[in-house]
Design a protein around this motif. Structure first.
Motif, PDB file in Angstrom:
ATOM      1  N   HIS A  12       0.788  -1.234   0.000  1.00 57.40           N
ATOM      2  CA  HIS A  12       0.000   0.000   0.000  1.00 57.40           C
ATOM      3  C   HIS A  12       0.825   1.292   0.000  1.00 57.40           C
ATOM      4  O   HIS A  12       0.385   2.289   0.594  1.00 57.40           O
ATOM      5  CB  HIS A  12      -0.932   0.004   1.220  1.00 57.40           C
ATOM      6  N   HIS A  61      -2.000  -0.210   9.088  1.00 59.45           N
ATOM      7  CA  HIS A  61      -2.101   1.221   9.439  1.00 59.45           C
ATOM      8  C   HIS A  61      -3.379   1.580  10.182  1.00 59.45           C
ATOM      9  O   HIS A  61      -3.658   2.748  10.404  1.00 59.45           O
ATOM     10  CB  HIS A  61      -1.917   2.072   8.183  1.00 59.45           C
ATOM     11  N   TYR A 128      -5.016   4.692   5.207  1.00 58.35           N
ATOM     12  CA  TYR A 128      -4.606   4.681   3.800  1.00 58.35           C
ATOM     13  C   TYR A 128      -4.152   3.296   3.341  1.00 58.35           C
ATOM     14  O   TYR A 128      -4.198   3.000   2.148  1.00 58.35           O
ATOM     15  CB  TYR A 128      -3.537   5.745   3.526  1.00 58.35           C
ATOM     16  N   HIS A 194      11.119  -3.347   4.646  1.00 58.76           N
ATOM     17  CA  HIS A 194      10.495  -2.025   4.811  1.00 58.76           C
ATOM     18  C   HIS A 194      11.461  -0.957   5.295  1.00 58.76           C
ATOM     19  O   HIS A 194      11.051   0.077   5.814  1.00 58.76           O
ATOM     20  CB  HIS A 194       9.301  -2.149   5.767  1.00 58.76           C
ATOM     21  N   GLU A 250       6.994  -4.893   7.188  1.00 56.80           N
ATOM     22  CA  GLU A 250       5.639  -4.539   7.614  1.00 56.80           C
ATOM     23  C   GLU A 250       4.832  -5.777   7.982  1.00 56.80           C
ATOM     24  O   GLU A 250       3.693  -5.653   8.440  1.00 56.80           O
ATOM     25  CB  GLU A 250       4.928  -3.790   6.495  1.00 56.80           C
TER      26      GLU A 250
HETATM   27 FE   FE2 Z   1       2.683   0.858   5.333  1.00 54.59          FE
END
Ligand code: FE2
Length: 299
Positions: A12, A61, A128, A194, A250
């Protein structure tokens, strides 16, 4: 009887929505990250060919510290602004939720002893991660979604505990889906490695500036993708804690372990749709199709 018709890794980074220039997003771009966006477009076409009722999205998130939360109202409409990249993502969303499915998964998780809550605040702002993954997989937004929060057991305990909790949640969601009358697509919203750069180039979509943060993260990402191609998903899940620690991945959200457990731990090859770096992070798009008739070798 319900059915899980596919499971998808759907990264994402807001960059892919920014690069696509949908009417819902305010900033304008000159493109970028085509390897990921073309991969997304191909997977989105495949999902169009599958008959399904709802998309269940586990998102890193929407972070909760007391239990796992499920969205519990039929519609959410507002503007989502990425706190890190407000220059790239200011997205006007209008999201329909499959509340029956959400309640069914909530209740199954609760029955399994997991601390749970239905999110029924109409002013709640959808994260998001959910929006980017859902938009890239179904830009027409013509299927309801069910976002699930990521409980941050890691911060109280460890990545190992977080993954075990996520797997328990996956078993509960599987039970709820199979006992429902729904055909469901599961979405695990996250990158792989990440570690990211902390300075953005003047033009965010300048592709001459995009590459993986370091070689060890690249090697880790390729190791995981190779195991996915071979269908060795139990091995990937077993590696999750070490991979997550080593690459600051992540997957610390538990979303990947959740999806694999919910799918009954696939032992067949993943469909790989692409791999590309976004500000140093490693991102793959992958899918598991339980139906051998429609399962493909994509890349
Ligand atoms: Fe993220």
């Amino acid at each position: 009887m319900g059915e899980i018709v596919a499971g998808c890794i759907a990264p994402h980074p807001p960059h892919v929505v920014y690069a696509d220039n949908p009417e819902q997003n305010e900033p304008h771009s000159e493109g970028g990250w085509e390897t990921l966006r073309w991969g997304y477009a191909k997977l989105a076409r495949k999902l169009k060919s599958l008959d399904y009722d709802a998309m269940v999205i586990f998102t890193p998130h929407w972070q909760t510290y007391v239990g796992t939360h499920f969205l519990g109202l039929p519609n959410f409409k507002s503007k989502s602004v990425d706190p890190i990249f407000p220059n790239l993502f200011r997205f006007n969303y209008d999201i329909n939720v499959d509340v029956d499915l959400s309640i069914a998964m909530h209740d199954a998780a609760k029955d399994a002893g997991i601390i749970t809550k239905m999110m029924e605040n109409q002013d709640f702002r959808v994260d998001y991660g959910t929006i980017v993954s859902a938009h890239m997989l179904n830009s027409e937004w013509d299927k309801p979604v069910v976002p699930i929060s990521s409980n941050r057991n890691r911060h109280y305990y460890s990545v190992e505990v977080m993954n075990e909790q996520a797997r328990a949640l996956g078993r509960a969601c599987r039970k709820a889906i199979l006992e429902s009358d729904k055909r469901v697509v599961l979405v695990s919203s996250h990158s792989l490695s990440h570690r990211h750069f902390t300075i953005e180039p003047p033009l965010p979509e300048d592709m001459s500036k995009q590459h993986i943060y370091n070689h060890s993260n690249y090697v880790w990402d390729m190791k995981l993708i190779d195991l996915m191609r071979q269908g060795k998903m139990q091995e990937v899940v077993d590696l999750m804690p070490e991979f997550t620690e080593q690459t600051i991945a992540e997957t610390d959200s538990g979303s990947f372990s959740w999806m694999m457990e919910a799918m009954g731990m696939p032992d067949y090859p993943a469909e790989i749709y692409g791999y590309q770096s976004v500000i140093g992070t490693g991102n793959t798009i992958a899918a598991w199709d339980p139906n051998p008739e429609t399962r493909e070798v994509v890349l």
